[in-house]
Design an enzyme around this catalytic site. Structure first.
Site, PDB file in Angstrom:
ATOM      1  N   GLY A 293       0.728  -1.254   0.139  1.00 19.49           N
ATOM      2  CA  GLY A 293      -0.139   0.008  -0.122  1.00 19.49           C
ATOM      3  C   GLY A 293       0.666   1.227  -0.102  1.00 19.49           C
ATOM      4  O   GLY A 293       0.361   2.156  -0.426  1.00 19.49           O
TER       5      GLY A 293
ATOM      6  N   GLU B 199       4.046  -6.706   2.222  1.00 22.44           N
ATOM      7  CA  GLU B 199       3.754  -7.012   0.783  1.00 22.44           C
ATOM      8  C   GLU B 199       3.670  -5.763  -0.192  1.00 22.44           C
ATOM      9  O   GLU B 199       2.703  -5.541  -0.938  1.00 22.44           O
ATOM     10  CB  GLU B 199       2.153  -7.618   0.548  1.00 22.44           C
ATOM     11  CG  GLU B 199       2.074  -8.701   1.761  1.00 22.44           C
ATOM     12  CD  GLU B 199       0.723  -9.177   1.632  1.00 22.44           C
ATOM     13  OE1 GLU B 199      -0.088  -8.498   1.081  1.00 22.44           O
ATOM     14  OE2 GLU B 199       0.161 -10.078   2.191  1.00 22.44           O
ATOM     15  N   PRO B 200       4.766  -5.191  -0.328  1.00 25.56           N
ATOM     16  CA  PRO B 200       4.896  -3.955  -1.150  1.00 25.56           C
ATOM     17  C   PRO B 200       4.832  -4.189  -2.406  1.00 25.56           C
ATOM     18  O   PRO B 200       5.630  -5.285  -3.022  1.00 25.56           O
ATOM     19  CB  PRO B 200       6.187  -3.336  -0.565  1.00 25.56           C
ATOM     20  CG  PRO B 200       7.029  -4.345  -0.253  1.00 25.56           C
ATOM     21  CD  PRO B 200       6.111  -5.371   0.345  1.00 25.56           C
ATOM     22  N   GLY B 201       4.304  -3.698  -3.310  1.00 25.17           N
ATOM     23  CA  GLY B 201       4.306  -3.680  -4.760  1.00 25.17           C
ATOM     24  C   GLY B 201       4.759  -2.686  -5.586  1.00 25.17           C
ATOM     25  O   GLY B 201       5.997  -2.475  -5.852  1.00 25.17           O
ATOM     26  N   ARG B 202       3.956  -1.470  -5.464  1.00 26.00           N
ATOM     27  CA  ARG B 202       4.325  -0.278  -6.199  1.00 26.00           C
ATOM     28  C   ARG B 202       5.478   0.488  -5.723  1.00 26.00           C
ATOM     29  O   ARG B 202       6.240   1.044  -6.550  1.00 26.00           O
ATOM     30  CB  ARG B 202       2.846   0.898  -6.133  1.00 26.00           C
ATOM     31  CG  ARG B 202       3.114   2.128  -6.649  1.00 26.00           C
ATOM     32  CD  ARG B 202       2.077   3.006  -6.485  1.00 26.00           C
ATOM     33  NE  ARG B 202       0.799   2.293  -6.025  1.00 26.00           N
ATOM     34  CZ  ARG B 202      -0.234   2.316  -7.135  1.00 26.00           C
ATOM     35  NH1 ARG B 202      -0.163   2.844  -8.018  1.00 26.00           N
ATOM     36  NH2 ARG B 202      -1.404   1.740  -6.715  1.00 26.00           N
TER      37      ARG B 202
ATOM     38  N   TYR C  12      -8.406   4.507 -13.938  1.00 23.72           N
ATOM     39  CA  TYR C  12      -8.576   5.041 -12.736  1.00 23.72           C
ATOM     40  C   TYR C  12      -8.388   6.396 -12.810  1.00 23.72           C
ATOM     41  O   TYR C  12      -8.323   7.478 -11.840  1.00 23.72           O
ATOM     42  CB  TYR C  12      -7.501   4.733 -11.556  1.00 23.72           C
ATOM     43  CG  TYR C  12      -7.009   3.329 -11.702  1.00 23.72           C
ATOM     44  CD1 TYR C  12      -7.990   2.420 -10.866  1.00 23.72           C
ATOM     45  CD2 TYR C  12      -5.818   2.908 -12.043  1.00 23.72           C
ATOM     46  CE1 TYR C  12      -7.636   1.045 -10.977  1.00 23.72           C
ATOM     47  CE2 TYR C  12      -5.493   1.196 -11.784  1.00 23.72           C
ATOM     48  CZ  TYR C  12      -6.474   0.553 -11.275  1.00 23.72           C
ATOM     49  OH  TYR C  12      -6.212  -0.672 -11.073  1.00 23.72           O
TER      50      TYR C  12
ATOM     51  N   CYS D 258      -9.586   2.628 -30.628  1.00 27.55           N
ATOM     52  CA  CYS D 258     -10.579   3.057 -30.811  1.00 27.55           C
ATOM     53  C   CYS D 258     -11.605   3.197 -29.638  1.00 27.55           C
ATOM     54  O   CYS D 258     -12.749   2.400 -29.421  1.00 27.55           O
ATOM     55  CB  CYS D 258     -11.312   2.061 -31.607  1.00 27.55           C
ATOM     56  SG  CYS D 258     -10.314   2.105 -33.185  1.00 27.55           S
TER      57      CYS D 258
HETATM   58  N1  LLP Z   1      -1.157  -7.126  -1.062  1.00 21.92           N
HETATM   59  C1  LLP Z   1      -2.132  -7.485  -1.668  1.00 21.92           C
HETATM   60  C2  LLP Z   1      -3.423  -8.436  -0.813  1.00 21.92           C
HETATM   61  C3  LLP Z   1      -2.661  -6.802  -2.645  1.00 21.92           C
HETATM   62  O1  LLP Z   1      -3.921  -6.751  -3.200  1.00 21.92           O
HETATM   63  C4  LLP Z   1      -2.014  -5.628  -3.109  1.00 21.92           C
HETATM   64  C5  LLP Z   1      -2.351  -4.640  -4.192  1.00 21.92           C
HETATM   65  C6  LLP Z   1      -0.758  -5.769  -2.773  1.00 21.92           C
HETATM   66  C7  LLP Z   1      -0.296  -6.258  -1.671  1.00 21.92           C
HETATM   67  C8  LLP Z   1       0.409  -4.334  -3.359  1.00 21.92           C
HETATM   68  O2  LLP Z   1      -0.409  -3.185  -2.946  1.00 21.92           O
HETATM   69  P1  LLP Z   1       0.974  -1.950  -3.411  1.00 21.92           P
HETATM   70  O3  LLP Z   1       1.994  -2.009  -2.483  1.00 21.92           O
HETATM   71  O4  LLP Z   1       1.363  -1.958  -4.640  1.00 21.92           O
HETATM   72  O5  LLP Z   1       0.135  -0.875  -3.230  1.00 21.92           O
HETATM   73  N2  LLP Z   1      -3.799  -1.486 -10.289  1.00 21.92           N
HETATM   74  C9  LLP Z   1      -3.839  -0.428  -9.345  1.00 21.92           C
HETATM   75  C10 LLP Z   1      -3.300  -1.142  -8.009  1.00 21.92           C
HETATM   76  C11 LLP Z   1      -3.819  -2.265  -7.463  1.00 21.92           C
HETATM   77  C12 LLP Z   1      -3.461  -2.839  -6.235  1.00 21.92           C
HETATM   78  C13 LLP Z   1      -4.355  -4.243  -5.917  1.00 21.92           C
HETATM   79  N3  LLP Z   1      -3.615  -4.807  -4.787  1.00 21.92           N
HETATM   80  C14 LLP Z   1      -3.212   0.927  -9.690  1.00 21.92           C
HETATM   81  O6  LLP Z   1      -2.419   0.934 -10.808  1.00 21.92           O
HETATM   82  O7  LLP Z   1      -2.797   1.744  -9.170  1.00 21.92           O
END
Ligand code: LLP
Length: 425
Positions: free
Chosen positions: A239, A284-287, A327, A353
């Site tokens: 998050g 659980e970081p992604g972004r 978004y 398109c």
């Molecule tokens: N853990 C779980 C269970 C999640 O559902 C997610 C993201 C993460 C970790 C990683 O979250 P982050 O650290 O990346 O915020 N497509 C959207 C974002 C969707 C996020 C979905 N879940 C965007 O482009 O903004």
């Protein structure tokens, strides 16, 4: 340290001019910086040093094998949401013992696959999922380690499509039902409750909602312990947001500060209630790991002036980068080289398109046909959310390491897109 910057009038990724990448690999192309990736991961790893903590990279943000490989070698675990993602972790040499499996709809086959690789934990989101997992594990003669994704009902204050921790969201077990659900899990013979987790949303710039969620998890861990259900990990989810550079946006909380506050709170709690006995902490970081490590490089096909709007039509489209269409996300657009034309306000759009096919709106650009643009901070949820809409082959992906450029996914050939199809006999 910035890894994308202008040098001698040309936008570079590390020591490589993006114009060179466009010449060599064509456009649209995702360009990643290896140094940026490792720096972002290390911010988490350093804050966790000396602790029983695990950073499980949420690979849905960007699951290219080159990225997974680099992170795995750095000690990362992975947060997966499908059997396919587990196969990617294994293909990249990641350790299934550091994998946690999230998601509301795990199939029997996915559960079997994950159990056969002895993953660390299933983050379970409902009672029917507990029963299914218990049955699958039982049939395989296995014990499944589970955590319940608790929905703490805190407002993450982010875009409604990416807020996940409110009662109205499909995710997790309601806070008020959590104790009863743990009792159900503890009563099922092939499940072992080992953890608790939450994930309240994405692109959070402030950590206050995350710390609020942590307090709620702590309350549950204590209540469960009193009933003899003793957990050995607490998973904060992902998050933490990044800086997309939009005017007026607050800067995101630094990763080290956030993790420091989480550990301080956890340490104080463990000291007060458990004689200082630690509990494993998972993130659980992604972004925050990949968001600012990539740009989408694209070329201007046509300029189309209009009465109300001027359009800058580029060769990347919503199928390559969905975030603006989905978004209304604001993504920064930079010129790879300065133009000599007077700056004009353009909507940057693709060839698909749909009126929703835009990448940026009302940007001052000084460009001519053929100019190169970079959509910045496109490393997370860029390529992974791309599609083949309009039978467009997906973009190439390259990773820059200093002045070396590695092709990490070749451009899709449109003929490959219908190779799996067949006509009626
Ligand atoms: N853990 C779980 C269970 C999640 O559902 C997610 C993201 C993460 C970790 C990683 O979250 P982050 O650290 O990346 O915020 N497509 C959207 C974002 C969707 C996020 C979905 N879940 C965007 O482009 O903004």
């Amino acid at each position: 340290m910035p890894h994308f910057f202008h040098l001698d009038g040309v936008l570079h990724a590390e020591r490589t001019p993006l114009s060179r990448i466009a010449e060599q690999f064509g456009t649209p192309t995702y360009v990643y910086s290896k140094a940026a990736l490792l720096e972002n991961f290390d911010a988490f790893a350093d804050a966790c040093a000396g602790r029983d903590a695990l950073v499980c990279y949420a690979m849905k943000a960007n699951s290219n094998l080159a990225i997974l490989d680099l992170l795995a070698r750095r000690g990362a675990g992975f947060d997966i949401v499908s059997g396919g993602e587990l196969l990617r972790v294994i293909a990249a040499g990641g350790d299934p013992a550091k994998v946690i499996f999230s998601g509301v709809g795990k199939t029997v086959d996915e559960m079997r696959l994950a159990l056969s690789h002895d993953i660390l934990c299933f983050n379970v989101e409902s009672i029917p999922e507990l029963h299914r997992l218990n049955e699958v594990a039982g049939a395989m003669g296995k014990q499944a380690r589970v955590s319940l994704r608790v929905n703490p009902n805190v407002d993450a204050k982010t875009h409604p499509y990416i807020a996940t921790g409110l009662k109205a969201n499909k995710f997790g077990v309601a806070f008020d039902d959590a104790l009863a659900t743990y009792r159900t899990a503890a009563g099922l013979p092939h499940l072992t409750p080992v953890g608790i987790d939450c994930h309240i949303g994405s692109q959070l710039l402030d950590d206050a909602p995350l710390l609020e969620a942590l307090d709620k998890l702590i309350e549950l861990v204590d209540a469960l312990g009193a009933e003899g259900i003793v957990l050995d990990h607490l998973d904060m989810g992902g998050g933490i947001g990044i800086n997309y550079g939009a005017a007026g946006d607050a800067p995101p909380v630094p990763v080290g500060d956030y993790l420091g506050r989480v550990f301080a709170r956890i340490d104080a709690w463990r000291a007060a209630n458990y004689g200082g006995a630690p509990i494993k902490v998972i993130f659980e970081p992604g972004r925050a790991i990949v968001g600012d490590t990539g740009v989408l490089l694209t070329r201007v096909e046509f300029l189309k002036p209009g009465a109300e709007k001027n359009f800058c039509i580029v060769d990347a489209a919503m199928n390559d980068l969905m975030r603006p269409a989905l978004y209304q996300a604001w993504m920064d657009v930079q010129q790879v080289q300065a133009g000599t034309q007077p700056a004009v306000s353009y909507d940057v759009v693709g060839p698909v398109c749909e009126s929703g096919d835009w990448l940026a709106r009302e940007r001052e650009l000084s460009v001519a046909q053929g100019a190169l643009l970079a959509i910045m901070q496109a490393g997370a949820y860029g390529f992974t959310m791309s599609s083949n809409y309009n039978t467009r082959g997906r973009a190439a992906e390259v990773m820059v390491d200093g002045d070396t450029v590695h092709l990490v996914r070749r451009r899709e050939d449109p003929a490959e897109l219908f190779a799996l199809e067949s006509m009626l006999k």
